[in-house]
Design a protein around this motif. Sequence first.
Motif, PDB file in Angstrom:
ATOM      1  N   ASP A   1       0.805  -1.228   0.000  1.00  0.00           N
ATOM      2  CA  ASP A   1       0.000   0.000   0.000  1.00  0.00           C
ATOM      3  C   ASP A   1       0.837   1.277   0.000  1.00  0.00           C
ATOM      4  O   ASP A   1       0.290   2.374   0.116  1.00  0.00           O
ATOM      5  N   SER A   2       2.176   1.162  -0.142  1.00  0.00           N
ATOM      6  CA  SER A   2       3.018   2.353  -0.100  1.00  0.00           C
ATOM      7  C   SER A   2       4.406   2.014  -0.631  1.00  0.00           C
ATOM      8  O   SER A   2       4.783   0.846  -0.750  1.00  0.00           O
ATOM      9  N   PHE A   3       5.159   3.076  -0.922  1.00  0.00           N
ATOM     10  CA  PHE A   3       6.541   2.959  -1.393  1.00  0.00           C
ATOM     11  C   PHE A   3       7.409   3.823  -0.498  1.00  0.00           C
ATOM     12  O   PHE A   3       7.052   4.968  -0.177  1.00  0.00           O
ATOM     13  N   LEU A   4       8.564   3.283  -0.099  1.00  0.00           N
ATOM     14  CA  LEU A   4       9.470   3.991   0.806  1.00  0.00           C
ATOM     15  C   LEU A   4      10.852   4.100   0.186  1.00  0.00           C
ATOM     16  O   LEU A   4      11.480   3.080  -0.131  1.00  0.00           O
ATOM     17  N   LEU A   5      11.323   5.317  -0.002  1.00  0.00           N
ATOM     18  CA  LEU A   5      12.702   5.561  -0.420  1.00  0.00           C
ATOM     19  C   LEU A   5      13.561   5.645   0.834  1.00  0.00           C
ATOM     20  O   LEU A   5      13.330   6.494   1.700  1.00  0.00           O
ATOM     21  N   VAL A   6      14.548   4.770   0.928  1.00  0.00           N
ATOM     22  CA  VAL A   6      15.418   4.695   2.106  1.00  0.00           C
ATOM     23  C   VAL A   6      16.807   5.165   1.708  1.00  0.00           C
ATOM     24  O   VAL A   6      17.402   4.631   0.773  1.00  0.00           O
TER      25      VAL A   6
ATOM     26  N   ARG B   1      18.309  -2.512   6.717  1.00  0.00           N
ATOM     27  CA  ARG B   1      17.243  -3.372   7.230  1.00  0.00           C
ATOM     28  C   ARG B   1      17.218  -3.347   8.762  1.00  0.00           C
ATOM     29  O   ARG B   1      16.147  -3.353   9.383  1.00  0.00           O
ATOM     30  N   GLU B   2      18.408  -3.290   9.374  1.00  0.00           N
ATOM     31  CA  GLU B   2      18.461  -3.156  10.831  1.00  0.00           C
ATOM     32  C   GLU B   2      17.905  -1.802  11.279  1.00  0.00           C
ATOM     33  O   GLU B   2      17.208  -1.716  12.304  1.00  0.00           O
ATOM     34  N   ASN B   3      18.217  -0.754  10.532  1.00  0.00           N
ATOM     35  CA  ASN B   3      17.677   0.575  10.846  1.00  0.00           C
ATOM     36  C   ASN B   3      16.155   0.569  10.797  1.00  0.00           C
ATOM     37  O   ASN B   3      15.485   1.166  11.653  1.00  0.00           O
ATOM     38  N   ILE B   4      15.610  -0.083   9.783  1.00  0.00           N
ATOM     39  CA  ILE B   4      14.149  -0.155   9.659  1.00  0.00           C
ATOM     40  C   ILE B   4      13.556  -0.933  10.824  1.00  0.00           C
ATOM     41  O   ILE B   4      12.544  -0.518  11.412  1.00  0.00           O
ATOM     42  N   ALA B   5      14.179  -2.047  11.192  1.00  0.00           N
ATOM     43  CA  ALA B   5      13.676  -2.841  12.312  1.00  0.00           C
ATOM     44  C   ALA B   5      13.705  -2.036  13.609  1.00  0.00           C
ATOM     45  O   ALA B   5      12.762  -2.090  14.415  1.00  0.00           O
ATOM     46  N   ALA B   6      14.780  -1.263  13.818  1.00  0.00           N
ATOM     47  CA  ALA B   6      14.862  -0.427  15.022  1.00  0.00           C
ATOM     48  C   ALA B   6      13.786   0.649  15.012  1.00  0.00           C
ATOM     49  O   ALA B   6      13.176   0.951  16.051  1.00  0.00           O
ATOM     50  N   ALA B   7      13.539   1.235  13.838  1.00  0.00           N
ATOM     51  CA  ALA B   7      12.499   2.260  13.735  1.00  0.00           C
ATOM     52  C   ALA B   7      11.121   1.655  13.984  1.00  0.00           C
ATOM     53  O   ALA B   7      10.268   2.266  14.654  1.00  0.00           O
ATOM     54  N   GLN B   8      10.886   0.444  13.461  1.00  0.00           N
ATOM     55  CA  GLN B   8       9.606  -0.222  13.703  1.00  0.00           C
ATOM     56  C   GLN B   8       9.390  -0.480  15.188  1.00  0.00           C
ATOM     57  O   GLN B   8       8.282  -0.292  15.714  1.00  0.00           O
ATOM     58  N   GLU B   9      10.443  -0.894  15.866  1.00  0.00           N
ATOM     59  CA  GLU B   9      10.336  -1.150  17.306  1.00  0.00           C
ATOM     60  C   GLU B   9      10.021   0.140  18.057  1.00  0.00           C
ATOM     61  O   GLU B   9       9.218   0.137  18.994  1.00  0.00           O
ATOM     62  N   GLU B  10      10.631   1.238  17.636  1.00  0.00           N
ATOM     63  CA  GLU B  10      10.384   2.523  18.297  1.00  0.00           C
ATOM     64  C   GLU B  10       8.959   3.016  18.045  1.00  0.00           C
ATOM     65  O   GLU B  10       8.310   3.558  18.939  1.00  0.00           O
TER      66      GLU B  10
ATOM     67  N   ASN C   1      15.506   8.516   6.152  1.00  0.00           N
ATOM     68  CA  ASN C   1      16.967   8.433   6.150  1.00  0.00           C
ATOM     69  C   ASN C   1      17.506   7.702   7.375  1.00  0.00           C
ATOM     70  O   ASN C   1      16.879   7.690   8.435  1.00  0.00           O
ATOM     71  N   ARG C   2      18.721   7.198   7.220  1.00  0.00           N
ATOM     72  CA  ARG C   2      19.436   6.573   8.319  1.00  0.00           C
ATOM     73  C   ARG C   2      19.982   7.610   9.301  1.00  0.00           C
ATOM     74  O   ARG C   2      19.909   7.421  10.522  1.00  0.00           O
TER      75      ARG C   2
END
Length: 345
Positions: free
Chosen positions: A9-14, A127-136, A87-88
Amino acid sequence: MTDSELSYDSFLLVSFGGPEGPDDVMPFLENVLRGKNVPRERMLEVAEHYQQFGGVSPINQQNRELLEALRLDFQANQIELPIYWGNRNWHPLLTETLQQMKADGCRRSLAFFTSMFSCYSGCRQYRENIAAAQEEVGSGAPVVEKLRMGFNHPDFIDTMSGHVRSAIDQLDASAETVTVLFTAHSIPMSMADHCDYVKQLREASRLVADSVGVSNWDLVYQSRSGPPQQPWLEPDVCDTIAAMDDANKLQQLVIVPIGFVSDHMEVIYDLDDEAAKLCRERGIAMSRAATPGTNASFVAMIRKLVQERLGQRSTKDFVGDLGPWHDVCPADCCQYTPRRPAARP
């Protein structure tokens, strides 16, 4: 179509992020280097590079331009995914973006990382950054799935081949006589040993060289930041230029930053400043090929990678010998444990 093909349902530029003013430079670099074995002297040296350009990295504006190009391309191809950007290391940070996506009701997003080659820094760490952001963000944070690496996608190879041809034309040279150095960010050998970074870079460089008709080429590296005693990928671009010139007096040189998606600070400083200065001192005619940026073929590549995952393309486009890269990274993909100096007693 399966549920998985319909449920994005969305697109994310990382991306990496960059400072947008003098006061941002040191906090940004502290984010980048946190937990890394980089001498403070090196951090201050890099900070000065940014300050020479008013403390502003071009990368954020270049990402804004890429986002707009993607919006227009998605619209023209009936891809109805809202586009986000995180962004990271600097705003908009991934946590901020995922929080907004959650508020907007996004549940499952496709992500493009602004890195075309597999290594810890360019894939697993994001991918680790995204996982940390999801947890937050907590419950309800959107699932984020990365698109496959496009280093051997025909649209990427076409983009870079066109840029190399343009750079050769700037020298009024020919593919048969010019020397071409493909460059990428150096990484520690302990990182390179656990990923396909070099293999992918060599394949992409070969494909571009073959497409253009260049036979005199090599792959070199730039922008290393670790302590001198730590082995990093070599040879360095400037060391190579000097050695080649000493050996056979280089006349015409094209530098191709194939490892970079846009003309951000490391491309501008390490190539347009340092490498260009070295070539002027030695009387070498040099031109630097453009990075993909918002080239229409590169934007189309990203869109086609999205269409693959949406089930709108029946095949996965690639050229060369390595085949299409995986959609889902294996558990041990791009693993890296930095080697730390022994603690003092």
